[in-house]
Enzyme design. Structure first.
Site, PDB file in Angstrom:
ATOM      1  N   GLU A 169       0.822  -1.225   0.000  1.00 57.92           N
ATOM      2  CA  GLU A 169       0.000   0.000   0.000  1.00 57.92           C
ATOM      3  C   GLU A 169       0.854   1.273   0.000  1.00 57.92           C
ATOM      4  O   GLU A 169       0.880   2.049   0.960  1.00 57.92           O
ATOM      5  CB  GLU A 169      -1.020  -0.009   1.133  1.00 57.92           C
ATOM      6  CG  GLU A 169      -0.526  -0.277   2.527  1.00 57.92           C
ATOM      7  CD  GLU A 169      -1.649  -0.430   3.540  1.00 57.92           C
ATOM      8  OE1 GLU A 169      -2.802  -0.707   3.160  1.00 57.92           O
ATOM      9  OE2 GLU A 169      -1.365  -0.273   4.748  1.00 57.92           O
TER      10      GLU A 169
ATOM     11  N   GLU B 293      -5.570  -7.452   0.977  1.00 57.77           N
ATOM     12  CA  GLU B 293      -6.125  -7.264   2.320  1.00 57.77           C
ATOM     13  C   GLU B 293      -7.589  -6.873   2.205  1.00 57.77           C
ATOM     14  O   GLU B 293      -7.952  -6.027   1.387  1.00 57.77           O
ATOM     15  CB  GLU B 293      -5.390  -6.161   3.096  1.00 57.77           C
ATOM     16  CG  GLU B 293      -3.958  -6.459   3.453  1.00 57.77           C
ATOM     17  CD  GLU B 293      -3.310  -5.326   4.255  1.00 57.77           C
ATOM     18  OE1 GLU B 293      -4.067  -4.500   4.837  1.00 57.77           O
ATOM     19  OE2 GLU B 293      -2.079  -5.261   4.306  1.00 57.77           O
TER      20      GLU B 293
END
Length: 454
Positions: free
Chosen positions: A151, A348
């Site tokens: 991320e 995720e």
């Protein structure tokens, strides 16, 4: 590929030659808890792999600690660190579980931060590539899925604009930052992350891919943005938010450059790609990794030019977003429509709950996995789904107070006892085809699309 992930799980922060990372330093300096022991996965990995087998997993995502492999960031390699990850990978493989490895999860060695400022300096590109080279060489015969950066957008915003996450740099008033410049470093770091990813990807494809046959991707945290009202201003602000959150990294990865919206707004503070850099970044990801949890309702913000201010990421974006639960269908559809439908792995997805009977999490997973199926039926090239997380762990925000795990962990117990929540039983039944969730055709479609060969 259905799996679970635990990237802040291993603990053993000072064992067997590992040295501090910026994560360790920030946590200890601000007295906000730490991952020194965490779930103690370093010592309990065999027990945890057995739990994965019992759950029915066919994949497990984890991150490698740079500080455990090369404690000073460059130079000598720590053989004990290598051996731990070799042992973990072999344990997974021997039980039929595919390792999905992240190389960088906010945690470069503190030595590099002290020496030259870490990611604010383009020297990191060379050092990161050398670290990646060691990992490809030592683990690549068994690891077929690599994510270079986890991320990247949230790491950059949190670590260099807000200063709340490692390495804790910013210039915003009221923040506990000793160093940093929120107006410029956010974009400088994002630029260096892209170049480091491209460098590692090029190395892999030139030196290892033909022999090892793996793929290499890049991870982003993405929200489903929707306008808060039907006004034109909010619609424009929503697209601007997408350009700043999605396009900041997907633009260069897919098209070779930043969105025009960012260029106009950020101006000279946004680095410029040289032609050869643009060519290297473009197409450097075999897949896009997505961390996706919720949607955001966007409201336009108008700043008065007469007011003096130091711009940062949020003022540049010119939008305010309130968080609201939603599905990921819109995110996957937007990527399909706007970025040439690249292969996607959802790395995720989850929701925090501390109760053992976590009925809401079951409902959440039910809705989101159903949304993934709808997206695939609509043409999204989504190939894998990982729940965050396998067990409770040391969270970036919330530390030990947020329970994202399908298995709870008793952090007061020196043995770190794990206990399955209701969601662990539900997910296990789903993976084994024992739940009425979805029809048989839907399950077959997901299994087909998520096969390792896809």
């Amino acid at each position: 590929m259905f799996g679970l992930c635990n990237c802040k799980w291993e603990g053993a922060a000072a064992e067997d030659g590992r040295k501090p990372s910026v994560w360790d330093t920030l946590c200890h300096s601000r007295n906000i808890g730490n991952g020194d022991i965490a779930c103690d996965g370093y010592h309990k990995y065999k027990e945890d792999v057995k739990m994965m087998v019992d759950t029915g997993l066919d994949a497990f995502r984890f991150s490698i600690s740079w500080s455990r492999i090369i404690p000073n960031g460059r130079g000598s390699v720590n053989q004990k660190g290598l051996q731990f990850y070799k042992n973990l990978i072999q344990e997974l493989i021997s039980h039929g579980i595919e390792p999905h490895v992240t190389l960088y999860h906010y945690d470069h060695p503190q030595h590099l931060e002290d020496e030259y400022g870490g990611w604010v300096n383009n020297m990191m590109i060379k050092d990161f590539t050398a670290y990646a080279d060691v990992c490809f060489r030592e683990f690549g015969n068994y690891v077929k899925f690599w994510t270079t950066i986890n991320e990247a957008n949230v790491f950059t915003i949190g670590g260099y604009n807000d200063g709340d996450t490692p390495p804790g740099r910013c210039s915003l008033p009221g923040k506990n930052c000793l160093l940093g410049n929120s107006s410029t470093e956010t974009y400088t770091v994002g630029h260096n992350l892209l170049l480091a990813h491209a460098s590692a990807s090029r190395l892999y494809k030139e030196k290892y891919k033909d022999k090892q046959g793996g793929s290499i991707g890049f991870g982003l945290y993405l929200m489903g943005f929707t306008p808060s009202t039907s006004s034109k201003d909010d619609a424009i602000a929503t697209q601007r938010a997408k350009d700043f959150y999605f396009g900041w990294f997907l633009g260069p990865l897919i098209y070779g450059d930043y969105p025009d919206t960012m260029k106009r707004t950020v101006g000279s503070r946004l680095p410029v790609f040289l032609e050869e850099e643009s060519e290297r970044v473009k197409g450097s990801s075999d897949f896009i990794g997505i961390n996706q949890y919720f949607a955001a309702s966007v409201t336009n913000i108008k700043f008065k030019p007469s007011l003096p201010r130091n711009p940062d990421f949020y003022s540049d974006m010119g939008a305010y977003y309130a968080v609201a639960p939603w599905t990921m269908e819109a995110v996957l559809e937007y990527i399909k429509q706007s970025y040439n439908n690249p292969p996607v792995y959802i790395l995720e997805n989850g929701t925090p709950m501390t109760q053992q009977k976590d009925t809401h999490r079951v409902e959440y997973m039910h809705a989101y996995i159903g949304g993934v199926l709808k997206s695939i039926r609509n043409g999204s090239d989504t190939r894998g789904y990982f729940v965050w997380s396998f067990m409770d762990l040391f969270e970036l925000i919330g530390r030990y107070d947020y329970g994202y795990g399908l298995y709870s962990v008793n952090f007061s117990d020196p043995r770190r006892k794990r206990s399955p929540r209701l969601s662990a039983h539900w997910y296990s039944d789903f993976l084994k085809g024992k739940t009425p969730f979805l029809d048989s055709q839907g399950i077959k479609e997901l299994q087909s699309n998520f096969s390792p060969s896809s």
